[in-house]
Design an enzyme around this catalytic site. Structure first.
Site, PDB file in Angstrom:
ATOM      1  N   GLY A 269       0.795  -1.224   0.000  1.00 21.59           N
ATOM      2  CA  GLY A 269       0.000   0.000   0.000  1.00 21.59           C
ATOM      3  C   GLY A 269       0.826   1.271   0.000  1.00 21.59           C
ATOM      4  N   HIS A 270       2.143   1.170  -0.023  1.00 16.06           N
ATOM      5  CA  HIS A 270       3.003   2.368   0.103  1.00 16.06           C
ATOM      6  C   HIS A 270       4.155   2.308  -0.883  1.00 16.06           C
ATOM      7  CE1 HIS A 270       5.511   5.470   2.084  1.00 16.06           C
ATOM      8  NE2 HIS A 270       4.378   5.870   2.616  1.00 16.06           N
ATOM      9  N   PHE A 271       4.065   2.493  -2.019  1.00 12.74           N
ATOM     10  CA  PHE A 271       2.913   2.673  -2.888  1.00 12.74           C
ATOM     11  C   PHE A 271       3.004   1.589  -3.949  1.00 12.74           C
ATOM     12  CE2 PHE A 271       4.271   6.768  -1.229  1.00 12.74           C
ATOM     13  CZ  PHE A 271       3.114   7.234  -0.640  1.00 12.74           C
TER      14      PHE A 271
END
Length: 140
Positions: free
Chosen positions: A46-48
């Site tokens: 999620g990052h990224f």
């Protein structure tokens, strides 16, 4: 050198939050450790997803764990915990991405009772990625 098994004896952290892979150097008040940053780290989901970058807060956590290994490896602190009490003068200078080897240095600069202050830095390829002053409390 301190291997992963000894690190796991000192720290309570486990996957996915154990962020120290090996200790390269250690003295009474200073430690140098490394974290191999791989594309398989869960935080990269999620990052990224299109541009994976290690979150700055996790770089600081890795530095805190590095200092924790030093403190919790001492005979008088075996079985205790080290708690993050604060961060000051934190600066992020370089992105940390998959394939990087994060070299982390922590040096204790002040101790008073159960409180300790550490100057810490993280480097990749000899370039500063992050630095700051960390404060810890040593507890049961």
């Amino acid at each position: 050198m301190i291997d992963i098994n000894s690190i796991k004896e000192a720290l309570p952290h486990r996957y996915p939050m154990l962020l120290v892979d090996r200790v390269l150097e250690v003295s009474e008040d200073e430690i140098v450790a490394l974290k191999n940053v791989t594309v398989n780290e869960p935080f990269f989901n999620g990052h990224f997803p299109q541009y994976p970058v290690m979150p700055g807060v996790l770089i600081m956590e890795a530095l805190a764990q590095t200092a924790g290994v030093l403190e919790l490896s001492k005979e008088e602190n075996k079985g205790k915990l080290v708690f993050y009490a604060g961060m000051d003068k934190v600066k992020f200078k370089k992105q940390v991405v998959p394939g990087d080897q994060l070299i982390m240095t922590a040096k204790f600069v002040k101790r008073r009772g159960t409180i300790a202050v550490v100057e810490a830095k993280a480097e990749v390829d000899g370039k500063l990625a992050a630095s700051g002053t960390l404060t810890f409390a040593i507890g049961q």
